[in-house]
Design an enzyme around this catalytic site. Structure first.
Site, PDB file in Angstrom:
ATOM      1  N   ASN A 152     -12.173   2.443   0.705  1.00 33.95           N
ATOM      2  CA  ASN A 152     -12.522   1.174   0.929  1.00 33.95           C
ATOM      3  C   ASN A 152     -13.231   1.104   2.361  1.00 33.95           C
ATOM      4  O   ASN A 152     -12.624   1.768   3.142  1.00 33.95           O
ATOM      5  CB  ASN A 152     -11.601   0.293   1.117  1.00 33.95           C
ATOM      6  CG  ASN A 152     -10.921  -0.056  -0.579  1.00 33.95           C
ATOM      7  OD1 ASN A 152     -11.771  -0.118  -1.343  1.00 33.95           O
ATOM      8  ND2 ASN A 152      -9.759   0.053  -0.770  1.00 33.95           N
TER       9      ASN A 152
ATOM     10  N   HIS B  35      -9.371   6.783   5.482  1.00 35.83           N
ATOM     11  CA  HIS B  35      -8.709   7.580   4.289  1.00 35.83           C
ATOM     12  C   HIS B  35      -9.425   7.549   2.822  1.00 35.83           C
ATOM     13  O   HIS B  35      -9.956   6.486   2.718  1.00 35.83           O
ATOM     14  CB  HIS B  35      -7.147   6.742   4.352  1.00 35.83           C
ATOM     15  CG  HIS B  35      -7.249   5.474   4.236  1.00 35.83           C
ATOM     16  ND1 HIS B  35      -7.598   4.331   5.154  1.00 35.83           N
ATOM     17  CD2 HIS B  35      -7.002   4.983   2.838  1.00 35.83           C
ATOM     18  CE1 HIS B  35      -7.455   3.219   4.493  1.00 35.83           C
ATOM     19  NE2 HIS B  35      -7.282   3.160   3.021  1.00 35.83           N
TER      20      HIS B  35
ATOM     21  N   GLU C 193      -7.700  -2.448   4.389  1.00 32.17           N
ATOM     22  CA  GLU C 193      -6.501  -2.864   5.126  1.00 32.17           C
ATOM     23  C   GLU C 193      -6.483  -2.232   6.122  1.00 32.17           C
ATOM     24  O   GLU C 193      -5.801  -2.986   7.220  1.00 32.17           O
ATOM     25  CB  GLU C 193      -5.553  -2.894   4.229  1.00 32.17           C
ATOM     26  CG  GLU C 193      -5.283  -3.747   3.031  1.00 32.17           C
ATOM     27  CD  GLU C 193      -4.259  -3.616   2.186  1.00 32.17           C
ATOM     28  OE1 GLU C 193      -3.401  -2.823   2.468  1.00 32.17           O
ATOM     29  OE2 GLU C 193      -4.467  -4.005   0.871  1.00 32.17           O
ATOM     30  N   VAL C 194      -6.424  -1.003   6.201  1.00 29.78           N
ATOM     31  CA  VAL C 194      -6.068  -0.147   7.377  1.00 29.78           C
ATOM     32  C   VAL C 194      -7.348   0.736   7.770  1.00 29.78           C
ATOM     33  O   VAL C 194      -8.069   1.393   7.314  1.00 29.78           O
ATOM     34  CB  VAL C 194      -5.010   1.056   6.968  1.00 29.78           C
ATOM     35  CG1 VAL C 194      -4.503   1.696   8.198  1.00 29.78           C
ATOM     36  CG2 VAL C 194      -3.817   0.253   6.194  1.00 29.78           C
TER      37      VAL C 194
ATOM     38  N   ASP D 123       1.046   6.537  -1.446  1.00 29.91           N
ATOM     39  CA  ASP D 123       0.734   5.092  -0.889  1.00 29.91           C
ATOM     40  C   ASP D 123       2.166   4.201  -1.266  1.00 29.91           C
ATOM     41  O   ASP D 123       2.851   4.535  -2.263  1.00 29.91           O
ATOM     42  CB  ASP D 123      -0.262   4.530  -2.043  1.00 29.91           C
ATOM     43  CG  ASP D 123      -0.871   3.268  -1.289  1.00 29.91           C
ATOM     44  OD1 ASP D 123      -1.940   3.186  -0.864  1.00 29.91           O
ATOM     45  OD2 ASP D 123      -0.140   2.315  -1.375  1.00 29.91           O
ATOM     46  N   ILE D 124       2.569   3.445  -0.415  1.00 32.76           N
ATOM     47  CA  ILE D 124       3.527   2.808  -0.232  1.00 32.76           C
ATOM     48  C   ILE D 124       3.778   1.649  -1.729  1.00 32.76           C
ATOM     49  O   ILE D 124       4.763   1.190  -1.924  1.00 32.76           O
ATOM     50  CB  ILE D 124       3.902   1.808   1.109  1.00 32.76           C
ATOM     51  CG1 ILE D 124       5.287   1.633   1.096  1.00 32.76           C
ATOM     52  CG2 ILE D 124       2.904   0.809   0.932  1.00 32.76           C
ATOM     53  CD1 ILE D 124       5.738   1.165   2.523  1.00 32.76           C
TER      54      ILE D 124
ATOM     55  N   HIS E 180      -8.053   7.450  -1.255  1.00 25.19           N
ATOM     56  CA  HIS E 180      -7.353   7.372  -2.218  1.00 25.19           C
ATOM     57  C   HIS E 180      -7.419   8.356  -3.168  1.00 25.19           C
ATOM     58  O   HIS E 180      -8.677   8.434  -3.616  1.00 25.19           O
ATOM     59  CB  HIS E 180      -7.130   5.796  -2.625  1.00 25.19           C
ATOM     60  CG  HIS E 180      -6.937   4.682  -1.898  1.00 25.19           C
ATOM     61  ND1 HIS E 180      -5.952   3.946  -2.000  1.00 25.19           N
ATOM     62  CD2 HIS E 180      -7.667   4.337  -0.690  1.00 25.19           C
ATOM     63  CE1 HIS E 180      -6.128   3.002  -0.845  1.00 25.19           C
ATOM     64  NE2 HIS E 180      -7.073   3.238  -0.439  1.00 25.19           N
TER      65      HIS E 180
END
Ligand code: AMP
Length: 112
Positions: A90, A103, A98-99, A32-33, A105
């Site tokens: 999420n 995905h 957000e995206v 993760d960025i 985490h």
């Protein structure tokens, strides 16, 4: 409705870079960025799905199984199996997704 104009689709297309830790035919995993812990890796599907519901309803059972087996495999590869970790996804506005590309985490590497 899946919209290809999202950052994870661009990472899959190799249009933008990512710090990849693992890849197979059903998933791509990268750091993760903006990590929230010492280890914070995202596992994204190779297929285009908006969220968990879209994924489990529209992907083949074989690929759903392989995806979640991959998540467990990646946690082992990251050497956080013994110390422990958290997985989360999420979904939607109230979760702050957000995206809009499904995905998971994987978060760990320290006491959460
Ligand atoms: P969410 O959709 O709420 O599960 O969160 C999306 C996650 O993607 C956040 O933790 C971001 O820090 C992360 N993120 C966004 N852009 C990138 C990127 N280019 N590379 C890696 N992680 C990213």
């Amino acid at each position: 409705m899946y919209d290809k104009d999202n950052v994870f689709y661009k990472i899959l297309q190799r249009q933008i870079p990512a710090n990849v830790v693992y890849e197979n035919d059903v998933c791509l995993a990268f750091h993760d960025i903006n990590p929230t812990a010492k280890v914070h890796v995202l596992v994204i599907t190779k297929g285009c799905f908006v969220n968990l519901e879209d994924f489990v309803e529209n992907e083949t059972p074989t690929n759903v199984q392989k995806f979640f087996q991959s998540v467990a495999h990646i946690a082992k590869k990251l050497k956080i199996s013994e110390s422990g970790y958290r997985i989360l996804t999420n979904t939607g506005r109230d979760a702050g997704q957000e995206v809009n590309h499904f995905h998971i985490h994987i978060i760990g590497g320290e006491r959460l």
